[in-house]
Design an enzyme around this catalytic site. Sequence first.
Site, mmCIF file in Angstrom:
data_model
loop_
_atom_site.group_PDB
_atom_site.id
_atom_site.type_symbol
_atom_site.label_atom_id
_atom_site.label_comp_id
_atom_site.label_asym_id
_atom_site.label_seq_id
_atom_site.Cartn_x
_atom_site.Cartn_y
_atom_site.Cartn_z
ATOM 1 N N HIS A 127 0.831 -1.203 0.000
ATOM 2 C CA HIS A 127 0.000 0.000 0.000
ATOM 3 C C HIS A 127 0.870 1.259 0.000
ATOM 4 O O HIS A 127 0.372 2.366 0.169
ATOM 5 C CB HIS A 127 -0.888 0.038 1.246
ATOM 6 N N ARG A 173 -16.104 -8.989 1.926
ATOM 7 C CA ARG A 173 -17.395 -8.482 2.379
ATOM 8 C C ARG A 173 -18.428 -8.427 1.259
ATOM 9 O O ARG A 173 -19.498 -8.988 1.363
ATOM 10 C CB ARG A 173 -17.231 -7.088 3.000
#
Length: 312
Positions: A128, A277
């Site tokens: 990241h 999710r």
Amino acid sequence: MMANSSAEELLSSLPREEGITSAYSYQYQGFWYAPRSLPGLIDCQNQFQARENDIFLVTAPKSGTTWLKAVLYALMNREACHPQDPAHPLLKQNPHQLVPFLEILKPTEYDSVSNSSDKSSSRIFGSHIPTASLPKSIIKESKIVYLCRDIKDTFVSLFHFTSHRSSPISLENAFNLFCRGVSISGPIWDHILGYWKESVERPDKVLFMRYEEMTDEPHAQLRRLAHFIGKPFSQEEENSGLLDQIIKLCSFDGLSKLEVNKTGNWISNVRNDSFFRSGVVGDWKNYLTAEMASKLDQITEEKFHGSGLYMT
């Protein structure tokens, strides 16, 4: 590894704000980080040496990282591990275990990463880290695949990821922090722009991809990715249905139903199922008000103005 005393000393010297995914975030080299990720980032800046055939998958958090890690792993290893093999590593291990985040590894683990059958020295890492903080050898030596996602969906996914926090944060509070750029590896607009500019200047070294295009045209994007990493599909592979097999193996629906991704923790208190999710494009409509969506679109338009990059 950075000593605890050195890490504490560093944190005490940095600007601090309330965090979205952790109690606090610290600003370092213009971007925000959770306290547990900073020591590893600094270690890799000081000690990591990239190789010419290393491949880095970089994203802002919650931009489709898990999905593309699976795709890249399956693509790189398709000769040694056929996607229909019942013993395929992706069926037994979380994608984050197979393609580790560079900034989470200890320096002693860098050379032990062996997740590609392409060549003995090939390694695939996730990260990241924004361009401003990447170890210089990565910029010089390696190929980078960058994946971005609609910023509204990215925020909603990031907010849901806060469920492992010891103290909950409200959607409104998280939204305000996000808009101010105080999010993990944020401001997200600066993160995306850094890699967009690199991809324009060095298209042979940096591939800029979009989550929505991967969803809409998976075959075309898979071919594009394969070509970029130097492993284009042969006509025989095309005819055999290999692309469909990789797409099926790495699909959100398939990965999310695997036992390894439904149970256990990949790291500390973060459950494996928290990486699976929804994955739906446009899910932000179920959570953001029209005013919130408009504000994010306005910030995005202002930040990207004149760059040639459009995401709204």
